[in-house]
Design a protein around this motif. Structure first.
Motif, mmCIF file in Angstrom:
data_model
loop_
_atom_site.group_PDB
_atom_site.id
_atom_site.type_symbol
_atom_site.label_atom_id
_atom_site.label_comp_id
_atom_site.label_asym_id
_atom_site.label_seq_id
_atom_site.Cartn_x
_atom_site.Cartn_y
_atom_site.Cartn_z
ATOM 1 N N THR A 7 0.862 -1.204 -0.093
ATOM 2 C CA THR A 7 0.053 -0.145 0.091
ATOM 3 C C THR A 7 0.821 1.154 0.060
ATOM 4 O O THR A 7 1.698 1.427 0.530
ATOM 5 C CB THR A 7 -0.950 -0.286 1.117
ATOM 6 O OG1 THR A 7 -1.677 -1.239 1.132
ATOM 7 C CG2 THR A 7 -1.792 1.231 1.191
ATOM 8 N N THR A 8 0.632 2.079 -0.821
ATOM 9 C CA THR A 8 1.413 3.440 -0.875
ATOM 10 C C THR A 8 0.801 4.464 -0.086
ATOM 11 O O THR A 8 -0.324 4.398 0.538
ATOM 12 C CB THR A 8 1.453 3.685 -2.577
ATOM 13 O OG1 THR A 8 0.114 4.187 -2.897
ATOM 14 C CG2 THR A 8 2.043 2.733 -3.345
ATOM 15 N N ALA A 9 1.303 5.676 -0.013
ATOM 16 C CA ALA A 9 0.980 6.780 0.828
ATOM 17 C C ALA A 9 -0.547 7.203 0.688
ATOM 18 O O ALA A 9 -1.096 7.953 1.419
ATOM 19 C CB ALA A 9 2.015 7.718 0.770
ATOM 20 N N ASP A 10 -0.952 7.172 -0.619
ATOM 21 C CA ASP A 10 -2.199 7.884 -0.852
ATOM 22 C C ASP A 10 -3.109 6.695 -0.694
ATOM 23 O O ASP A 10 -4.475 6.720 -0.744
ATOM 24 C CB ASP A 10 -2.397 8.583 -2.038
ATOM 25 C CG ASP A 10 -2.214 7.448 -3.212
ATOM 26 O OD1 ASP A 10 -2.108 6.309 -3.015
ATOM 27 O OD2 ASP A 10 -2.297 7.871 -4.420
ATOM 28 N N GLY A 11 -2.927 5.541 -0.129
ATOM 29 C CA GLY A 11 -3.869 4.382 0.103
ATOM 30 C C GLY A 11 -3.994 3.524 -1.263
ATOM 31 O O GLY A 11 -4.628 2.470 -0.959
ATOM 32 N N SER A 12 -3.703 3.737 -2.346
ATOM 33 C CA SER A 12 -3.617 3.159 -3.267
ATOM 34 C C SER A 12 -2.270 2.050 -3.425
ATOM 35 O O SER A 12 -1.553 2.213 -2.742
ATOM 36 C CB SER A 12 -3.668 3.657 -4.419
ATOM 37 O OG SER A 12 -2.419 4.428 -4.903
ATOM 38 N N LYS A 13 -2.644 0.919 -4.053
ATOM 39 C CA LYS A 13 -1.535 -0.109 -3.829
ATOM 40 C C LYS A 13 -0.872 -0.278 -5.098
ATOM 41 O O LYS A 13 -1.055 0.402 -6.376
ATOM 42 C CB LYS A 13 -2.148 -1.344 -3.781
ATOM 43 C CG LYS A 13 -3.297 -1.548 -2.501
ATOM 44 C CD LYS A 13 -3.904 -2.852 -2.466
ATOM 45 C CE LYS A 13 -4.877 -2.970 -1.384
ATOM 46 N NZ LYS A 13 -4.069 -2.756 0.078
ATOM 47 N N GLY A 29 2.702 7.491 -3.614
ATOM 48 C CA GLY A 29 1.095 7.645 -4.033
ATOM 49 C C GLY A 29 0.828 6.863 -5.601
ATOM 50 O O GLY A 29 1.183 7.749 -6.363
ATOM 51 N N TYR A 31 -1.666 6.071 -7.422
ATOM 52 C CA TYR A 31 -2.806 6.867 -7.972
ATOM 53 C C TYR A 31 -2.359 8.219 -8.251
ATOM 54 O O TYR A 31 -2.534 8.936 -9.254
ATOM 55 C CB TYR A 31 -4.160 6.697 -7.057
ATOM 56 C CG TYR A 31 -5.235 7.569 -7.500
ATOM 57 C CD1 TYR A 31 -6.136 7.095 -8.562
ATOM 58 C CD2 TYR A 31 -5.542 8.931 -7.114
ATOM 59 C CE1 TYR A 31 -7.167 8.016 -9.445
ATOM 60 C CE2 TYR A 31 -6.466 9.518 -7.603
ATOM 61 C CZ TYR A 31 -7.351 9.078 -8.738
ATOM 62 O OH TYR A 31 -8.428 9.545 -9.027
ATOM 63 N N LEU A 106 -11.001 1.951 -7.387
ATOM 64 C CA LEU A 106 -10.613 3.319 -7.476
ATOM 65 C C LEU A 106 -11.652 4.225 -8.036
ATOM 66 O O LEU A 106 -11.844 5.219 -7.864
ATOM 67 C CB LEU A 106 -9.274 3.630 -8.082
ATOM 68 C CG LEU A 106 -7.836 3.175 -7.071
ATOM 69 C CD1 LEU A 106 -6.755 3.283 -8.076
ATOM 70 C CD2 LEU A 106 -7.886 3.931 -6.157
#
Length: 224
Positions: A7-13, A29, A31, A106
């Protein structure tokens, strides 16, 4: 090589290649990076400058997870633009990995079409939506022979730290040939060596503000 979904910093993977400590998308992030680099400074820029005739022809270098293609399809529908999208990938992502990424949630309006993009046959042109066609090509970037074909290139290869051979003059010469006159290439990279390689083959290059976690990115134009 071992691959994990993170999982990246903006919540997307995104997918991480453990041996390289490299990701398919930014850990700051996934996304946000895709939207900033490829949609805002690539797709929307070309639409706004009107340097194309429909359908807009896009080549993605590193089809990977399909995130950039999905976001482009979504924006094309909003802008009422027809897109012919070609995604080149040497090592396709596995279906199990795609399900873990949850990119279909998304953009809920396009959830079914995300998996449709991955289920259609490779090497064949497929109609994904009324205004978005997709051709996935399993191919090494060095083997691309298209000339004067594309309005826009998303250059989303793995970083020069792990695959420096993909960021050389020889590769950007292939990209230059593939673009139509006034065609545009966008990438998340802002390395000086990358910029100089682009300029050496004829691109006019500009630095732009980067996505979260990066100070700058590059946009290149084929002016002749």
């Amino acid at each position: 090589m071992k691959r994990n979904v993170i999982t990246t910093a903006d919540g997307s993977k995104t997918i991480q290649i453990e041996d390289w400590n490299e990701q398919y998308h930014s850990i700051h992030g996934a996304y946000q990076e895709a939207m900033h680099v490829f949609i805002e400074h690539g797709f929307k820029h070309v639409i706004e400058t009107k340097n194309y005739s429909q359908p807009l022809s896009i080549l993605e270098i590193g089809f990977g997870t399909g995130l950039n293609a999905m976001l482009t399809m979504h924006e094309a529908k909003k802008k009422q633009v027809s897109v012919n999208y070609i995604g080149v990938e040497a090592y396709p992502v596995l279906l199990d990995e795609l399900k873990q990424l949850q990119y279909d949630v998304l953009l809920k309006d396009d959830s079914a079409t995300f998996f449709k993009m991955h289920e259609v046959d490779w090497e064949n042109k497929s109609i994904i939506t009324p205004n978005f066609t997709l051709t996935k090509r399993q191919q090494f970037f060095q083997d691309i022979t298209d000339e004067n074909t594309y309005n826009l290139i998303y250059f989303d290869a793995f970083g020069a730290r792990v695959q420096p051979d993909l960021w050389t003059e020889s590769i950007f010469k292939i990209m230059f040939k593939a673009l139509k006159t006034k065609g545009v290439l966008v990438t998340y990279s802002a390395k000086g060596s990358v910029r100089r390689a682009m300029q050496a083959v004829g691109f006019e290059v500009e630095r732009l503000p980067g996505p979260p976690g990066k100070r700058e990115m590059l946009r290149a134009k084929k002016c002749f």
